[in-house]
Enzyme design. Structure first.
Site, short mmCIF file in Angstrom:
data_model
loop_
_atom_site.label_atom_id
_atom_site.label_comp_id
_atom_site.label_asym_id
_atom_site.label_seq_id
_atom_site.Cartn_x
_atom_site.Cartn_y
_atom_site.Cartn_z
N TYR A 152 20.94 -19.78 -27.28
CA TYR A 152 20.61 -20.52 -26.05
C TYR A 152 21.60 -20.17 -24.95
CZ TYR A 152 20.32 -24.51 -22.83
OH TYR A 152 20.20 -25.29 -21.70
N1 LIG Z 1 18.80 -31.68 -19.90
C1 LIG Z 1 20.02 -31.20 -20.01
O1 LIG Z 1 20.96 -31.90 -20.40
C2 LIG Z 1 20.32 -29.78 -19.63
C3 LIG Z 1 21.64 -29.33 -19.75
C4 LIG Z 1 21.93 -28.02 -19.39
C5 LIG Z 1 20.94 -27.19 -18.90
N2 LIG Z 1 19.66 -27.64 -18.82
C6 LIG Z 1 18.64 -26.71 -18.29
O2 LIG Z 1 17.90 -27.39 -17.29
C7 LIG Z 1 16.55 -26.95 -17.29
C8 LIG Z 1 15.61 -28.13 -17.40
O3 LIG Z 1 15.89 -28.82 -18.62
P1 LIG Z 1 15.11 -30.11 -19.07
O4 LIG Z 1 16.09 -31.00 -19.73
O5 LIG Z 1 14.27 -30.62 -17.97
O6 LIG Z 1 14.18 -29.47 -20.23
P2 LIG Z 1 12.65 -29.73 -20.59
O7 LIG Z 1 12.44 -29.04 -21.90
O8 LIG Z 1 12.33 -31.16 -20.48
O9 LIG Z 1 11.88 -28.95 -19.44
C9 LIG Z 1 11.60 -27.57 -19.48
C10 LIG Z 1 10.14 -27.36 -19.13
O10 LIG Z 1 9.89 -25.98 -19.11
C11 LIG Z 1 8.64 -25.71 -19.72
N3 LIG Z 1 8.73 -24.37 -20.31
C12 LIG Z 1 9.56 -23.96 -21.30
N4 LIG Z 1 9.38 -22.65 -21.54
C13 LIG Z 1 8.40 -22.24 -20.69
C14 LIG Z 1 7.78 -21.00 -20.45
N5 LIG Z 1 8.13 -19.90 -21.14
N6 LIG Z 1 6.82 -20.92 -19.49
C15 LIG Z 1 6.46 -22.03 -18.78
N7 LIG Z 1 7.02 -23.23 -18.96
C16 LIG Z 1 7.99 -23.34 -19.91
C17 LIG Z 1 8.46 -26.79 -20.77
O11 LIG Z 1 7.09 -27.04 -21.04
C18 LIG Z 1 9.17 -27.97 -20.15
O12 LIG Z 1 8.27 -28.86 -19.51
C19 LIG Z 1 16.44 -25.94 -18.44
O13 LIG Z 1 16.59 -24.66 -17.89
C20 LIG Z 1 17.61 -26.29 -19.33
O14 LIG Z 1 18.05 -25.18 -20.07
C21 LIG Z 1 19.33 -28.92 -19.17
#
Ligand SMILES: NC(=O)c1ccc[n+]([C@@H]2O[C@H](COP(=O)([O-])OP(=O)(O)OC[C@H]3O[C@@H](n4cnc5c(N)ncnc54)[C@H](O)[C@@H]3O)[C@@H](O)[C@H]2O)c1
Length: 342
Positions: A152
């Site tokens: 990741y």
């Molecule tokens: N939530 C956290 O604590 C956190 C921390 C660090 C980084 N992030 C980053 O922030 C971003 C958002 O995270 P989140 O918590 O909202 O995650 P989440 O999983 O709720 O949202 C990600 C969305 O992307 C969509 N998705 C995934 N792969 C896809 C693809 N190949 N094509 C189209 N859609 C796709 C999923 O359906 C999902 O709705 C991500 O990039 C994640 O890595 C989140």
């Protein structure tokens, strides 16, 4: 402004899109509704956004180049916020390929099409996981991030590096945010807060990894969104290079590219976190202590100095307030979320 946001059916993308729609912007929201966790929750988020006439959803995968191209044509965006990704540290041990597909190939498509569309500012979500087991705290954006502990983190690093080279070659302005354990209403079922609250309501034990000794810099979702909105106006350029004592700007010398932590710089131990959840729910958790999981980092701790210097803002919502907001939302939303299998 016209925004193109990927990941709008996800936790963070949903909140960001809602805020921008409330502020009067147009949003095209791109999401593949992947089955990594309960798809019903993702549909509920998109349904809530669809109440706004200026929201247009596009349901497709990032790896589908043609679909991303069409979505860009519909959106004609000024600003792109790329949040869609295969998220989650632990799942990357089970299914690493999903991370390569979404986070490397998918991000590459967004990067190229944002450049072709000549957007004003591309923003992308990176992660605190990129700091690995960095012993120097707080984590600063200029710290070494060459020792990722999971695929990741490695794919997010790859995304940052590809964005830097593209930014250099085509003068594409890019801000990569590093998020720190984001939580709040509409949160993710694979993350600790959701899992703990659900287990406690079901009278099941909660699993506490690392014997509770790990700590995390928790960021409340509204604070995160505020940080993103403020940063969207700060397009990386030499003109806004920060020169202030005690602040190291990550702005590249080769490209309009900057990395910014969005975190408050107040790590909380896992056991204190559990107590906060217990207080919000008014019940005690059965604790199941487990060793640290492969790939977990012992702590995360953001330096908010650069964010604060650029925007005059840093996350400040207290954990008790944020956890209570999650619990209130969950109690109301749970029957609908569970009306469909996970
Ligand atoms: N939530 C956290 O604590 C956190 C921390 C660090 C980084 N992030 C980053 O922030 C971003 C958002 O995270 P989140 O918590 O909202 O995650 P989440 O999983 O709720 O949202 C990600 C969305 O992307 C969509 N998705 C995934 N792969 C896809 C693809 N190949 N094509 C189209 N859609 C796709 C999923 O359906 C999902 O709705 C991500 O990039 C994640 O890595 C989140």
């Amino acid at each position: 402004m016209r925004y193109f946001i990927t990941g709008t059916a996800g936790f963070i993308g949903f909140h960001l899109a809602r805020r921008l729609l409330q502020d009067g912007h147009d949003v095209v929201g791109f999401d593949g509704l992947t089955p990594y966790y309960n798809v019903k929750l993702k549909q509920m988020r998109h349904a809530a956004l669809s109440q706004f006439p200026s929201f247009r959803p596009v349901i497709a995968m990032l790896e589908d180049r043609g679909a991303v191209e069409v979505a860009f044509e519909i959106a004609q965006p000024d600003i792109v916020v790329h949040l869609a990704a295969q998220a989650g540290v632990r799942y990357s041990l089970e299914n690493p390929k999903a991370y390569l597909d979404s986070n490397v190939m998918g991000s590459w498509n967004v990067l190229e099409l944002a450049q072709r569309a000549n957007v004003r500012h591309l923003m992308m979500a990176s992660t605190s996981s990129i700091y690995g087991a960095n012993p120097d705290v707080p984590f600063r954006e200029i710290d070494r991030t060459d020792e990722p502990l999971t695929i990741y983190a490695a794919t997010k690093k790859a995304m940052e590096l590809m964005a830097h080279s593209h930014s250099h070659l085509y003068k594409l302005p890019v801000t990569a945010f590093r998020f720190f354990t984001v939580y709040g209403p509409w949160g993710r079922p694979d993350m600790a807060l959701f899992k703990f609250v659900k287990a406690m309501l079901d009278d099941e034990p909660i699993e506490i990894y690392g014997e509770g000794k790990m700590s995390r810099d928790f960021t409340y979702i509204d604070d995160l969104v505020e940080g993103i909105v403020r940063l969207s106006a700060i397009v990386p350029s030499e003109e806004n290079r920060v020169i202030a004592e005690g602040v190291a700007d990550s702005l590249s010398h080769q490209a309009p590219f900057r990395v910014v932590n969005i975190g408050g710089g107040q790590p909380i131990s896992l056991l204190d976190f559990v107590e906060t959840v217990e207080a919000a729910l008014g019940r005690r958790a059965q604790r199941k202590m487990l060793p640290m999981q492969k790939g977990d980092v012992p702590r995360t701790f953001a330096s908010p100095a650069l964010l604060e210097n650029l925007t005059g803002y840093k996350p400040g919502t207290g954990l008790a307030t944020g956890v209570k907001a999650f619990v209130d939302w969950y109690l109301e939303a749970r029957p609908e979320i569970e009306s469909s299998p996970a």
